[in-house]
Scaffold this active site. Sequence first.
Site, short mmCIF file in Angstrom:
data_model
loop_
_atom_site.label_atom_id
_atom_site.label_comp_id
_atom_site.label_asym_id
_atom_site.label_seq_id
_atom_site.Cartn_x
_atom_site.Cartn_y
_atom_site.Cartn_z
N LYS A 176 -40.18 -34.88 -28.24
CA LYS A 176 -38.89 -35.44 -28.59
C LYS A 176 -37.99 -35.45 -27.37
O LYS A 176 -37.36 -34.45 -27.03
CB LYS A 176 -38.26 -34.62 -29.73
CG LYS A 176 -37.32 -35.39 -30.66
CD LYS A 176 -36.08 -35.95 -29.99
CE LYS A 176 -35.14 -34.84 -29.54
NZ LYS A 176 -33.90 -35.40 -28.92
N GLY A 228 -32.96 -26.54 -23.51
CA GLY A 228 -31.63 -27.13 -23.68
C GLY A 228 -30.55 -26.07 -23.62
O GLY A 228 -30.73 -25.00 -23.03
N SER A 229 -29.44 -26.35 -24.26
CA SER A 229 -28.28 -25.46 -24.21
C SER A 229 -28.47 -24.24 -25.11
O SER A 229 -29.31 -24.24 -26.02
CB SER A 229 -27.02 -26.21 -24.64
OG SER A 229 -27.06 -26.49 -26.03
N ALA A 232 -27.57 -25.14 -28.80
CA ALA A 232 -28.65 -25.86 -29.46
C ALA A 232 -29.85 -24.96 -29.69
O ALA A 232 -30.52 -25.04 -30.73
CB ALA A 232 -29.05 -27.08 -28.63
N GLY A 233 -30.13 -24.06 -28.74
CA GLY A 233 -31.25 -23.14 -28.89
C GLY A 233 -31.07 -22.21 -30.08
O GLY A 233 -32.03 -21.91 -30.81
N GLU A 250 -36.12 -22.17 -23.72
CA GLU A 250 -35.69 -22.09 -22.31
C GLU A 250 -34.30 -22.68 -22.27
O GLU A 250 -34.10 -23.88 -22.43
CB GLU A 250 -36.66 -22.87 -21.41
CG GLU A 250 -36.53 -22.51 -19.94
CD GLU A 250 -35.46 -23.32 -19.25
OE1 GLU A 250 -34.36 -22.74 -19.01
OE2 GLU A 250 -35.69 -24.48 -18.94
N CYS A 285 -30.63 -25.81 -14.85
CA CYS A 285 -30.35 -24.51 -15.45
C CYS A 285 -30.56 -23.37 -14.46
O CYS A 285 -29.96 -22.31 -14.60
CB CYS A 285 -31.20 -24.32 -16.69
SG CYS A 285 -32.97 -24.56 -16.40
N GLU A 384 -21.68 -22.05 -18.36
CA GLU A 384 -22.52 -23.00 -17.63
C GLU A 384 -21.82 -24.36 -17.58
O GLU A 384 -21.63 -25.01 -18.60
CB GLU A 384 -23.89 -23.12 -18.29
CG GLU A 384 -24.85 -23.97 -17.48
CD GLU A 384 -26.24 -24.03 -18.09
OE1 GLU A 384 -27.22 -24.01 -17.33
OE2 GLU A 384 -26.34 -24.09 -19.33
#
Length: 479
Positions: A176, A228-229, A232-233, A250, A285, A384
Amino acid sequence: MNDYDKLFIGGRWVDPSGDGSIEVVNPHDGTPVGRVPHATTGDVDAAVAAARTAFESGPWPRLTLEERLAVVERIGSLLTERAPELATLITRQNGSPITFSTRAQAGVSAAIYAVTASIARSYPFEERRDGMRGPVVVRREPVGVVAAVIPWNVPAFAAALKLAPALAAGCTVILKPSPEAPLDANLLAEVAAEAGLPAGVLSVLPADREVSEYLVGHPGVDKVSFTGSVAAGKRVMEVAAGNLSRITLELGGKSAAVLLEDADLDLAVPTIAGASWALNNGQACIALTRVLAPRSRYAEVADRLTAAASALVVGDPMDPATQVGPLVSRRQQERNLDYVRIGQEEGAMLLTGGGVPDGLEDGCYLAPTLFGDVDNSMRIAQEEIFGPVVCLIPYDAEDDAVRIANDSDYGLSGAVFGADSEHALDVARRIRTGTITVNGFATEPTAPFGGFKSSGIGREMGADGLSAFLEAKSVVLAG
C-alpha cells in the site's frame, strides 16, 4: 506522464472497483507527473483474497528456498536495469535530488533484494536442538499474508525492506503506497511480474488513510509492516490488535549528532550537512536534526554549520548540481514554515535559512535552516519536523550530552564524533537509539534497523528483518 487506469491485484492488471484517482504533481513546479486509480475497500478485499489463496494453496510458499530467492534476485536485477527510469520518476514525484534518487532511492533499493537473498541462504529456517526429553526440530515458517504500508519519502527503499524479506520467507504481500508517491510502486509491480512472481503473491493498492486502515484491520491479513509517523503507527497498532496481527512499526526520529570536545569538524560538519539538510531534503526519519556541541566549541560549530547550510545548492531536483530540492507537497512546506515560526517564538536564534529561496516560489521549497541557542525542551527540538531544519544545542559536559541525546521520545538513529574512536564508541553505547554511527553516518543493510521508544517496534534489514516475516514452530520428536 505515467498514467495508469488499472490496479495490480493478484499479479494482474485489472479494472478498479471505484472511479476515484490520485493525481501526482511535481513539487518543483506543480506540473503533472502521473495518475493512478484510487483503490477502494472492494479492491482490498480482492487483493487479500488473492493473497490468501496464493498462500494457502499456491506454489509460492511451497517452492524451495533457492527457487524463491531466484525470483527475489531477479526483481533486484530488473530494478537495476530500470534504475535511471526509477530515479527520474521518484525525483519528479517526490522532489528528491536526482543524485540522491539515483544512489539511494533506486540503487540501494535494488541492492536490498540481493542482500536479502544472501542473508536468507544462511538463515536457520530449520534446526535441531537437544531438549530435556529428547530432540526438538525448530522450524521458522512464513507468517502468511502481509500488508506492507509504506511512506512517501523513500518509497522504493521502504518497499524493498518489506517486500524482499517477505518474499524470501514465502509470504504473500499487499503493498500500500502513499497517495503522495504511488507511481514507483506500479513500476515495481511491472518488474515483479516480469521476474516471475506467481499469481496472487503481490498486489499494489495506492490509497488514502481510510482504505489503508481497512487493509490493516482486515481479518485476512496476518502481518502488518508499517513505516510512517508515530501517530499513524499508534493507530496501526490499535487496528491490527483487533485480529492479533503481527506488526512491525518503523516510525519517526529526532536523532542527535554528538560532537565531543575533540571532534574533527572537518569530518563532522560535512557529514552532518549530508545527513540532515541534504538527506532527501531533510525528509528522512534517520536525519541528524539535533546537533549537540560542547560550549567550549559552540561558536566555532555554529559558524561552520551556518556556512555549510548556506553553501548547499537548492533548486531543480533534476539538476545534478542540486543538493536540496523541494519538499514533497505544499502541505509539507507549510508545516516546515510553521515550525520555523514556532522556533523563533520559543526564543531560538535563526542562524540561516527559514524562508523560501528567491526564484523558487512556485515550488514547495524551504532554504536549509539552522537554529542556534536551542534548548532541548523546545518543540523544534522535541518534535519531528521532517524537513531541512536543524537544531544546534549546547552542552556542558559529556554526561550532559548523553542526557540531552536521550531526552527524546524518539530513538532511531544518531552519530558520535570524536578523535578517540574507542571513547566515541563508549559514548555511543550510552545513547538509546536503534542505529548510531561513530565518526560518520550510515545504515547497514546486513544489520538490524529500527527504533527505541516511539521510533517503533521490531526491526528491518539483516537477519532480524527476515525473522519479522516468520513464525517459529517447535516439533518435539517424542518417539
